[in-house]
Design an enzyme around this catalytic site. Structure first.
Site, PDB file in Angstrom:
ATOM      1  N   GLY A 179       1.218  -1.437  -0.189  1.00  0.00           N
ATOM      2  CA  GLY A 179       0.442  -0.182   0.055  1.00  0.00           C
ATOM      3  C   GLY A 179       0.994   0.877  -0.054  1.00  0.00           C
ATOM      4  NE  ARG A 237      -2.109  -4.129  -1.637  1.00  0.00           N
ATOM      5  CZ  ARG A 237      -2.314  -3.359  -0.502  1.00  0.00           C
ATOM      6  NH1 ARG A 237      -1.519  -3.833  -0.180  1.00  0.00           N
ATOM      7  NH2 ARG A 237      -2.292  -2.374   0.088  1.00  0.00           N
ATOM      8  CG  ASP A 249       3.660  -9.906   6.129  1.00  0.00           C
ATOM      9  OD1 ASP A 249       4.018  -9.816   6.538  1.00  0.00           O
ATOM     10  OD2 ASP A 249       2.241  -9.622   5.351  1.00  0.00           O
ATOM     11  CE  LYS A 271       4.632   0.108   2.941  1.00  0.00           C
ATOM     12  NZ  LYS A 271       3.444  -0.600   1.383  1.00  0.00           N
ATOM     13  CB  THR A 272       3.493   0.652   6.920  1.00  0.00           C
ATOM     14  OG1 THR A 272       2.111   0.490   7.253  1.00  0.00           O
ATOM     15  CG2 THR A 272       3.869   0.338   8.467  1.00  0.00           C
ATOM     16  CG  ASP A 330      -1.661  -0.283   8.461  1.00  0.00           C
ATOM     17  OD1 ASP A 330      -2.363   1.466   8.203  1.00  0.00           O
ATOM     18  OD2 ASP A 330      -1.598  -1.071   8.147  1.00  0.00           O
ATOM     19  CE1 TYR A 387     -27.313  15.913  11.433  1.00  0.00           C
ATOM     20  CE2 TYR A 387     -26.052  17.705  10.984  1.00  0.00           C
ATOM     21  CZ  TYR A 387     -27.043  16.842  10.461  1.00  0.00           C
ATOM     22  OH  TYR A 387     -27.849  17.096   9.806  1.00  0.00           O
ATOM     23  N   GLY A 395      -4.846   9.714   2.518  1.00  0.00           N
ATOM     24  CA  GLY A 395      -3.633  10.564   3.094  1.00  0.00           C
ATOM     25  C   GLY A 395      -2.484   8.958   2.522  1.00  0.00           C
TER      26      GLY A 395
END
Lengths: 547, 547
Positions: free
Chosen positions: A77, A141, A172, A198-199, A201, A239, A422
């Site tokens: 990703g 991937r 991974d 990299k990530t 997350d 809201y 993002g």
């Protein structure tokens, strides 16, 4: 190619480098290393790349480096800053020797196997400096796991005279980079493999890797729009905004965004799992906060939800597992049931515990769990709109409390999911500098003849000049884990630590944030302003590195 | 109150003012004005505020202004820059006389009627300079339309010694401001009413009002995330992103974002209506572009969709009207039909034409049209997820074409809706300056004794110093329109003009953008960088004002 004013202005930014890398560099080797666990097993699997020392680059004396070609791959990703890793790598190898060449493999690891590549020249590199995206060579991937792939890759590497391959990826992909390094070392092919962390997350980090690149920019971009929504929420006052944030396994993104924006509620998957919370527990927790705010006259609020939440709720995991097994065994009978009777059918067939949970789910989610299945017949948890699931169940619970006289208020929800917004943002100064330094460091690891290392830049909460650049043996971050029924050597994934400083900071404040309206509005990432606005690292990094 | 680094740094920004307003100001009056249409009817309804001259402020000589108190109201949906209108107004009246006071009415026009207000002191104002949101006093949607409300308002205005009321709102709120101005003038209450043009939708504009505030910042915020998604799209090369953008009636936002980001497809509602396109026509148009890109090997793209599209498709309008009538007349029978037979039932009952359209809709949308109804029994068009409706129908059409051998490719969609993300963003330099100037100008209109005027700042594509500040009689922008079965005087809403420069620019380029991947990545709004990055107005404004 039409470019925005910002694209043009930002191209001129010169990323900051650690001071030790700005001149001539020498290698300082540390002590031999051990893997974080399962040392014996890992050593056996990586006889050529296990136990290598930590590397640090320091100022040194000029030395001749032979000409060399280098290959680079973007894996998985997108994350902001990938282009800067490549431009740092390019500048690094060109400084070593202007005749050095950089080849990019197209659309991820598949490009290596399929011999799909292009030379990255100065003209191309200059188009992509300080930009977001992975579009310079694309990503993919394909997993590099099989000898056949390694051999196909070797063919093209040999043909192009490539001495080293840099793989930019997540946990991974870096595990696979190390397997490849070991393979080429065992075969004496003379090809080095270097990884880059990299990530978005944020779950590839450990003692030696302070953060993965892209986390900074992605979280700041999400926090910008979350802050804008909070300000709207606090202006309209009518809201509850349920905001789901990307991140399948770890909740680092949700936690960082919470620290930046101070929402009323943020759910952390790791805590839900640790406390063995049920879906109803999570719903009750949110509903309670909504009711408390309503009692104070505030029928509005903001809730952050990590994308992977459902899979961290032990009871939901149990339900999904039983559903997968049951439907696999009874697919024919199930498909003969009339559409509007499928729900009843499933309720009548599951174990009492799972049947009750299934019955409590809103109809849309229940249907999704039984119908939308992947090619292997498994429930597609990632398709579940958790933000709508939760708000619907919260609404139901509040209605019940209202009937019992336990809640007075209005509950109206809006839903958002941020992910793609993002992943390809133009990198913040932090990510632009960090990525450039990671790529530059990779060039030095190659020049030093290293393989099976991950490029490492530390001390990242200090000004960039004081950053420490070096390399970490990838095997050092590994342990053995069961994957698809088999024990495999993998880099340990870093989930949110409930005893870590970022979570503790959040936990110490969340009650106040739930009650008060303590929103913070980070605004858009700034590239040109005062340093405290433009160069601040994430709250997570600041809290983790504070000694 | 915790603040982000940007909040703190941005507070110090001093918005730019037109040069004529920086010193002592004199009034230059133009010729008497006429309404844009229905002059006779409008003049009859506004005997006291019709035909007034245009006002321009120029450099002048010092004069004494008596002490005065001023009230301000935020009306309707949030738009970036509202706080700067208020701070400009505050600074303006304080410069006239430091003893002047500013009162804010709380949560919109309702605050005036309910006598809910607070004095806005320098301390409060300073907290909100250059920030997004309307949270300084909140906003609301109460309509000021009835004499009873006007009288209740007069009570509190008199009590607080308020000489003038500034209403910051969209077309309807400004229409009502003018009705109020007329009423107070007719009653000789000695209270002036001044309007300010607000709305992110961009549909409050005309010859005298170049743009409404907030449009600039909102479009730039949406374009930032659209650009990020485009970059992701172009890196991953496997998704079609369907992005819906806020804006119920006009498509200005979608058009501006298309001009900023150059997506593959953008639908403009006004064109769909003008060409009498059916839903199937729109779907076919998108599917054709998808198929053409697939033929070139590009199974990815970006589509922008204006929120109000459905209501601009003549055939859908017809379907919705018949559905509303039919279900109102047959609600009892309909509710007795089994859930899974409702669709068939409706198909069997509608006219042939509408029945066919209804049958072509995806199940979820069909259900929404028949079931999700507002308290008046009407279909809730705004709840329809147009982005999913279109992608689902495009997918079906492509599958049919594939079966016929007319399409080869993969089609996988992602969906986004942006609205709340931009309404409360911190204002761009343009909006910060424009809003501050609008507020400051309002203070001068008040000091000049004007009522029934809208604050006007023109020549906005030039540097702020050259902007022209003045006032426009609100009646000048009015015509008569049927609303709820009655002819009413209203400010003409500005839809996208198909012969206007922005649409023509888009139309001239869209074929190329559909085929090529010509994405532009605007990036986040910058506040501190070079002027070409920080101060550029919207493409719409630049194209409309280019002479």
């Amino acid at each position: 190619m039409t470019k925005s004013a910002l694209q043009i202005a930002r191209a001129a930014y010169q990323p900051k480098l650690p001071k030790a890398l700005t001149g001539v560099v020498a290698v300082k080797e540390g002590e031999p290393t051990q893997s974080v666990a399962d040392q014996e097993a890992i050593e056996k699997l990586f006889p050529n790349t296990y136990g290598m020392p930590l590397i640090q680059f320091v100022e040194g004396q000029a030395q001749n480096v032979a000409e060399m070609n280098v290959g680079v791959i973007l894996s998985g990703g997108q994350a902001p800053g990938g282009h800067n890793v490549i431009s740092g790598l390019f500048d690094g190898i060109k400084k070593l020797n202007p005749n050095n060449k950089l080849y990019g493999f197209i659309l991820g690891p598949g490009g290596l196997v399929d011999h799909n590549y292009k030379e990255l020249t100065a003209d191309i590199i200059d188009e992509y400096r300080n930009t977001g995206g992975f579009d310079i060579i694309g990503s993919g991937r394909t997993k590099l796991e099989k000898e056949e792939q390694f051999e196909k890759g070797y063919e093209i590497l040999k043909e192009l005279g490539i001495k080293a391959l840099v793989i930019i990826g997540g946990d991974d992909s870096n595990t696979n980079a190390c397997v490849l390094a070991e393979y080429y070392a065992a075969k004496n092919y003379g090809i080095q493999v270097i990884g880059c962390p990299k990530t978005i997350d944020g779950d590839l980090k450990n003692e030696m890797i302070e953060t993965s690149f892209g986390f900074d920019t992605a979280c700041k971009t999400y926090s910008e729009v979350i802050g804008n929504i909070e300000r709207d929420c606090n202006s309209a006052r009518k809201y509850w905004h349920f905001i789901k944030l990307m991140g399948r396994s770890a909740s680092h993104i949700a936690l960082e965004c919470a620290l930046q924006t101070q929402p009323n509620i943020c759910i952390i998957s790791e805590e839900v799992e640790a406390n063995n919370m049920s879906l109803d527990d999570v719903v009750t927790y949110i509903a309670k906060a909504v009711a408390d705010r309503a009692a104070a006259g505030n029928n509005f609020g903001t809730v952050l939800i990590p994308e992977g939440l459902i899979e961290f709720i032990p009871a939901m995991k149990g339900l999904i597992a039983e559903l997968n097994d049951f439907l696999a065994a009874n697919s024919e009978e199930f498909s003969s049931i009339e559409a509007n009777k499928q729900r009843e059918y499933i309720i009548s067939k599951l174990s009492a515990e799972n049947s009750a949970i299934y019955a409590s789910l809103p109809e849309g989610v229940a249907r999704q769990l039984s119908l939308d299945r992947d090619p292997h017949g498994n429930v597609q948890v990632s398709l579940i709109e958790t933000e709508k699931l939760l708000s619907e169940m919260v609404g139901k619970k509040l209605a019940a409390w209202k009937a019992e006289g336990k809640y007075v208020g209005k509950f109206s929800a809006q839903h958002h999911f941020f992910g793609y917004e993002g992943r390809c943002a133009a990198p913040s100064n932090f990510d632009a500098d960090y990525c450039y330094s990671l790529g530059y460091t990779a060039s030095l690891l190659i020049a030093s003849g290293k393989t099976g290392y991950m490029s490492s830049v530390r001390n990242t909460t200090a000004p960039a000049a004081e950053w420490i650049a070096g390399g970490v043996p990838i095997t050092m971050m590994m342990n053995m884990e069961r994957r698809h029924g088999e024990m495999k050597p993998v880099i340990q994934k870093a989930l949110v630590k409930l005893d870590g400083a970022p979570f503790k900071k959040f936990a110490a404040n969340r009650e106040a944030w739930a009650k008060e309206t303590a929103y913070v509005y980070p605004g858009p990432i700034q590239y040109f302003g005062p340093s405290e606005v433009c160069d601040e690292p994430t709250k997570t990094l600041q809290l983790e590195q504070a000694k």
